[in-house]
Design an enzyme around this catalytic site. Structure first.
Site, PDB file in Angstrom:
ATOM      1  N   CYS A   1      12.453  48.516 -12.609  1.00  0.00           N
ATOM      2  CA  CYS A   1      12.294  49.976 -12.720  1.00  0.00           C
ATOM      3  C   CYS A   1      13.601  50.732 -12.510  1.00  0.00           C
ATOM      4  CB  CYS A   1      11.244  50.468 -11.718  1.00  0.00           C
ATOM      5  SG  CYS A   1      11.811  50.363 -10.008  1.00  0.00           S
TER       6      CYS A   1
ATOM      7  N   GLU B   1       0.826  -1.204   0.000  1.00  0.00           N
ATOM      8  CA  GLU B   1       0.000   0.000   0.000  1.00  0.00           C
ATOM      9  C   GLU B   1       0.864   1.259   0.000  1.00  0.00           C
ATOM     10  OE1 GLU B   1      -1.464   0.285   4.333  1.00  0.00           O
ATOM     11  OE2 GLU B   1      -2.157  -1.691   3.674  1.00  0.00           O
TER      12      GLU B   1
ATOM     13  N   CYS C   1      13.103  46.249  -3.819  1.00  0.00           N
ATOM     14  CA  CYS C   1      13.055  47.481  -4.608  1.00  0.00           C
ATOM     15  C   CYS C   1      12.299  48.501  -3.769  1.00  0.00           C
ATOM     16  CB  CYS C   1      12.312  47.202  -5.914  1.00  0.00           C
ATOM     17  SG  CYS C   1      11.661  48.677  -6.706  1.00  0.00           S
TER      18      CYS C   1
ATOM     19  N   CYS D   1       7.050  51.051  -8.620  1.00  0.00           N
ATOM     20  CA  CYS D   1       7.653  50.075  -9.540  1.00  0.00           C
ATOM     21  C   CYS D   1       6.532  49.266 -10.201  1.00  0.00           C
ATOM     22  CB  CYS D   1       8.581  49.164  -8.744  1.00  0.00           C
ATOM     23  SG  CYS D   1       9.117  47.719  -9.655  1.00  0.00           S
TER      24      CYS D   1
ATOM     25  N   TYR E   1      -5.773   3.267   7.201  1.00  0.00           N
ATOM     26  CA  TYR E   1      -5.191   2.052   6.632  1.00  0.00           C
ATOM     27  C   TYR E   1      -4.962   0.949   7.640  1.00  0.00           C
ATOM     28  CZ  TYR E   1      -1.219   4.586   8.517  1.00  0.00           C
ATOM     29  OH  TYR E   1      -0.403   5.282   9.341  1.00  0.00           O
TER      30      TYR E   1
ATOM     31  N   ASP F   1       2.718  10.415   3.579  1.00  0.00           N
ATOM     32  CA  ASP F   1       3.604  11.270   4.349  1.00  0.00           C
ATOM     33  C   ASP F   1       2.777  12.309   5.091  1.00  0.00           C
ATOM     34  OD1 ASP F   1       5.912  12.243   5.345  1.00  0.00           O
ATOM     35  OD2 ASP F   1       6.493  13.326   3.532  1.00  0.00           O
TER      36      ASP F   1
ATOM     37  N   LYS G   1      11.170   3.052   1.028  1.00  0.00           N
ATOM     38  CA  LYS G   1      11.060   4.491   0.753  1.00  0.00           C
ATOM     39  C   LYS G   1      11.666   4.858  -0.595  1.00  0.00           C
ATOM     40  CE  LYS G   1      11.344   7.103   4.551  1.00  0.00           C
ATOM     41  NZ  LYS G   1      10.662   8.272   5.066  1.00  0.00           N
TER      42      LYS G   1
ATOM     43  N   LYS H   1       2.604   4.546   1.208  1.00  0.00           N
ATOM     44  CA  LYS H   1       2.981   5.127   2.503  1.00  0.00           C
ATOM     45  C   LYS H   1       2.681   6.617   2.401  1.00  0.00           C
ATOM     46  CE  LYS H   1       6.862   5.458   5.746  1.00  0.00           C
ATOM     47  NZ  LYS H   1       6.327   6.635   6.362  1.00  0.00           N
TER      48      LYS H   1
ATOM     49  N   CYS I   1      16.796  47.673  -9.145  1.00  0.00           N
ATOM     50  CA  CYS I   1      15.627  46.854  -9.483  1.00  0.00           C
ATOM     51  C   CYS I   1      15.606  46.580 -10.989  1.00  0.00           C
ATOM     52  CB  CYS I   1      14.354  47.574  -9.060  1.00  0.00           C
ATOM     53  SG  CYS I   1      12.868  46.752  -9.658  1.00  0.00           S
TER      54      CYS I   1
HETATM   55  S1  IVH Z   1       1.368   0.748   9.077  1.00  0.00           S
HETATM   56  C1  IVH Z   1       2.575  -1.222  12.854  1.00  0.00           C
HETATM   57  N1  IVH Z   1       0.730   1.781   6.744  1.00  0.00           N
HETATM   58  O1  IVH Z   1       4.502   5.679   8.506  1.00  0.00           O
HETATM   59  C2  IVH Z   1       2.314  -0.649  11.516  1.00  0.00           C
HETATM   60  N2  IVH Z   1       1.927   3.115   8.263  1.00  0.00           N
HETATM   61  O2  IVH Z   1       7.263   5.318   9.174  1.00  0.00           O
HETATM   62  C3  IVH Z   1       2.609   0.787  11.473  1.00  0.00           C
HETATM   63  N3  IVH Z   1       2.378   5.384   7.484  1.00  0.00           N
HETATM   64  O3  IVH Z   1       3.961   5.254  11.943  1.00  0.00           O
HETATM   65  C4  IVH Z   1       1.885   1.579  10.531  1.00  0.00           C
HETATM   66  N4  IVH Z   1       1.379   5.179   5.544  1.00  0.00           N
HETATM   67  O4  IVH Z   1       2.424   6.851  10.603  1.00  0.00           O
HETATM   68  C5  IVH Z   1       1.335   1.983   7.920  1.00  0.00           C
HETATM   69  N5  IVH Z   1       0.072   2.569   4.668  1.00  0.00           N
HETATM   70  C6  IVH Z   1       0.663   2.775   5.831  1.00  0.00           C
HETATM   71  C7  IVH Z   1       1.265   4.002   6.172  1.00  0.00           C
HETATM   72  C8  IVH Z   1       1.901   4.122   7.400  1.00  0.00           C
HETATM   73  C9  IVH Z   1       2.051   5.989   6.349  1.00  0.00           C
HETATM   74  C10 IVH Z   1       3.145   6.015   8.574  1.00  0.00           C
HETATM   75  C11 IVH Z   1       2.694   5.657   9.941  1.00  0.00           C
HETATM   76  C12 IVH Z   1       3.884   5.008  10.586  1.00  0.00           C
HETATM   77  C13 IVH Z   1       5.001   5.610   9.815  1.00  0.00           C
HETATM   78  C14 IVH Z   1       6.239   4.774   9.905  1.00  0.00           C
END
Ligand code: IVH
Length: 672
Positions: free
Chosen positions: A411, A114, A426, A431, A226, A118, A314, A116, A408
């Site tokens: 102008c 899935e 400026c 201007c 999630y 941010d 990552k 991740k 500037c």
């Molecule tokens: S699972 C025990 N799933 O990333 C499982 N975390 O770097 C922990 N995060 O603390 C979380 N997307 O805040 C999971 N699809 C995803 C996620 C996710 C973002 C975050 C989460 C976690 C952090 C770890």
């Protein structure tokens, strides 16, 4: 330095550091760099060592930053919120899958892959399908109760279908800010002359931890769920099954998930995700790969920090190498000169990039960026692509250091560096670049919202000297407009109509549009509420202005200076002569306005009311509920387990009320 001077300096530094703490930790909106902040702290430490008798017990030097959770109740998670092991390497990812296989004694394990997200981790508890609490990860075992802010997230279900809802379930996910919302807030800030926020994650993190819900409500946050925490009774047996449940319950979930077997398929899914993630509305910095079965997850277990059944792969920040063809200096509406790199177009994080910011002269010098250089541009969490560095080996022999213009470029006027700023400005307020910028800001959606008066039209109007200030907009005639490019009868009439309509805007829109230094939308709203009209505002005086929460001395002085400037005053007068008739915000009157002009701070757990209810009550009486205690605070309303705000109020001699005391105050003021 003598002792009096030292005492004075200590007082100043303490105040400044506290103010910066507030900006950084609570508002996620620092005014100075970390480096400058550290300098202030070092200076205070030095003085405290030299004059120990002057050192204050509550000095900010004795505190490790400021506790992020100040002002929030902490809450114990029913099941800890763990972190994830990370890797950037394919080999390490395959090694993870192998470990899992060994642990489960299986040839091929089923995984869910899935995105991740941010953002900011949150755990939302539902009891019988009703939301009861939202808590941040905190230290993993307990976090901050941010329910009041989380319920402002429109997408977050406040309840879901009761049939099939477990008695208790902790649903975990990520609060984030959409890229377009991040851009909106930043462009608003830039037009206000404020520094842009660095990335959507920090802004989201700062926002969920704001104590002023009204401020939170002004920013749009989103959420993706999630994960499952504590759940009673058990309802699903797999991660995939939980995703299906979440969908069924109408929770917002990620765009795409993959159910795969073994490392090779998992890797394919990661690559697919990488290829599509730039189209997601949220920042995605990796893939999370989880063993699908909960029984298998339990067998693998966890370390103290992270589960053994999941890993985050990552993606590296995206970089590209390209040619820097030219450096252009842009002049903004406040006169700030910004160097912008014109690049040979290249694809980066899914978009074509042909320009990148070079920030300011100092930064350019530090990186020694020259026209003709090959540069590395990066677009990571950062939305605005930036030039990371120069590939010196590829520098052409005849290149020369970039000479920042002394005047500037628009102008030819003198440029100056204002005290405490890195940017050059400026100084000619006439201007053309500044004029265009100011007019565009005035007409923009966040200000007067004049549809059809965008940059292209503004440019033409300024070039033809039809408009040079805000008031001129209201002098435009049909004949003026019909001559413009792409203008026909209909578009000319539409624009005139939009201009006419803007005369009756809310007062804050006009205030924001005037471009008074430091007065953005939020401050404009506060000022509009406090004064209601330009006439009252311009007679306010600094003393009165700084009484308005959120208005500091510098801003107050800027406001007064703006209206005292003859040219500005004439333009504002003209605006009203031309029919400007803004609508003042409704302020409770008479009996209901018993707290008019008063500021309250609410902390701790109140006897019966939620803090949000107490806040609404205070506001309904014309008062203001602020996030932090200052000398402007009239009363602190404190409940159980009140912390540092209580001690601060006590040290400032601010009266403290219980919930009962607040109600009694209302009664007595209402004359009951
Ligand atoms: S699972 C025990 N799933 O990333 C499982 N975390 O770097 C922990 N995060 O603390 C979380 N997307 O805040 C999971 N699809 C995803 C996620 C996710 C973002 C975050 C989460 C976690 C952090 C770890």
């Amino acid at each position: 330095m003598n002792e009096t001077a030292a005492a004075e300096r200590i007082r100043f530094l303490t105040h400044e550091i506290r103010r910066h703490n507030e900006l950084y930790f609570r508002k996620a909106d620092p005014e100075i760099s970390d480096f400058d902040y550290d300098l202030l702290k070092q200076e205070l430490e030095k003085l405290e060592r030299a004059y120990p008798e002057l050192a204050r017990e509550d000095s900010p030097t004795g505190q490790v930053g400021e506790d992020l959770s100040e002002g929030f109740q902490t809450y114990q998670h029913r099941l800890p919120m763990l972190s994830l092991d990370n890797t950037y390497s394919k080999d390490e990812f395959f090694a993870f899958v192998e470990r899992v296989g060994k642990g489960l004694e299986s040839e091929s394990t089923e995984f869910v892959v899935e995105p991740k997200i941010d953002g900011v981790a949150v755990s939302v508890t539902y009891e019988n399908g009703q939301i009861v609490r939202a808590v941040t990860r905190g230290n993993g075992s307990e976090g901050d109760d941010i329910t009041a802010n989380a319920v402002l997230i429109e997408e977050l279900p406040k309840s879901f279908e009761e049939s099939g809802a477990p008695e208790i379930v902790e649903v975990r996910g990520e609060i984030y800010m959409r890229n377009d919302e991040f851009d909106r807030i930043n462009s608003e800030r830039q037009t206000e002359g404020l520094e842009a926020f660095k990335n959507p994650r920090n802004l989201a993190a700062g926002t969920v931890k704001m104590l002023d819900r009204a401020e939170v409500a002004k920013r749009q946050l989103n959420i993706i769920l999630y994960g499952i925490g504590f759940c009673q009774p058990d309802i699903v047996e797999t991660q995939w099954g939980f995703h299906e449940k979440l969908r069924e319950w109408r929770f917002p979930v990620g765009e795409r998930f993959w159910k795969v077997n073994g490392a090779v398929q998992a890797w394919e899914a990661i690559e697919q995700l990488d290829a599509m993630r730039n189209d997601f509305p949220y920042p995605t910095d990796g893939a999370v790969v989880k063993v699908n079965g909960f029984r298998e997850q339990a067998i693998l277990g966890q370390t103290s920090k992270a589960p053994r059944w999941a890993i985050a792969y990552k993606f590296a920040a995206e970089q590209a190498e390209t040619l820097l063809e030219d450096i252009v200096i842009q002049v903004g509406r406040t006169g700030v000169l910004t160097p912008v790199a014109q690049l040979k177009p290249t694809t980066l994080a899914g978009t074509t990039v042909s320009r990148a910011t070079l920030h300011n002269a100092e930064e350019m010098e530090r990186k020694d960026v020259r026209v003709g250089d090959t540069v590395i541009v990066e677009k990571a969490g950062e939305i605005i692509p930036a030039v990371l560095r120069v590939v010196k080996e590829k520098r052409p022999l005849e290149s020369a250091p970039f000479v920042f213009p002394a005047t500037c470029p628009e102008c030819g006027s003198e440029t100056r560096r204002l005290e405490g700023e890195v940017a050059l400005r400026c100084i000619n307020i006439e201007c053309p670049a500044q004029v265009r910028g100011r007019l565009e800001h005035f007409a923009s959606r966040q200000c007067m919202d004049i549809e059809g008066l965008g940059i292209a039209v503004v440019n033409q109007l300024v070039a033809r000297t039809l408009v040079s200030n805000y008031a001129d907009i209201y002098r435009l005639t049909f004949d003026n407009l019909i001559g413009l490019e792409k203008f026909a009868e209909k578009s000319a009439n539409n624009l005139l109509e939009a201009i006419e309509k803007s005369k009756g805007n809310d007062f804050w829109r006009l205030l924001h549009g005037l471009g008074i230094p430091q007065v953005g939308a939020a401050a404009a709203k506060d000022l509009a509420k406090a004064y209601g009209s330009v006439a009252r505002l311009r007679d306010a005086g600094v003393e009165s202005l700084i009484e308005v929460e959120g208005i500091g001395e510098k801003t107050a002085e800027g406001i007064m200076a703006f209206f005292q400037n003859e040219a500005n005053a004439a333009i504002v007068d003209d605006l009203f002569r031309l029919g400007m008739n803004p609508v003042a915000p409704e302020v409770p009157e008479g009996d209901d306005a018993i707290f008019d002009g008063m500021t309250f701070v609410i902390t701790g757990t109140l006897a019966t009311m939620k803090r949000s209810e107490a806040k609404a009550l205070i506001e309904s009486k014309g008062g203001k509920a602020a996030g932090s205690v200052s000398k402007k605070t009239d009363y602190l309303v404190a409940g159980e387990s009140a912390g540092s705000k209580l001690s601060k109020a006590e040290s400032l001699g601010i009266p403290v009320l219980s919930e009962e005391g607040l109600l009694a105050l209302i009664d007595s003021r209402s004359g009951n």
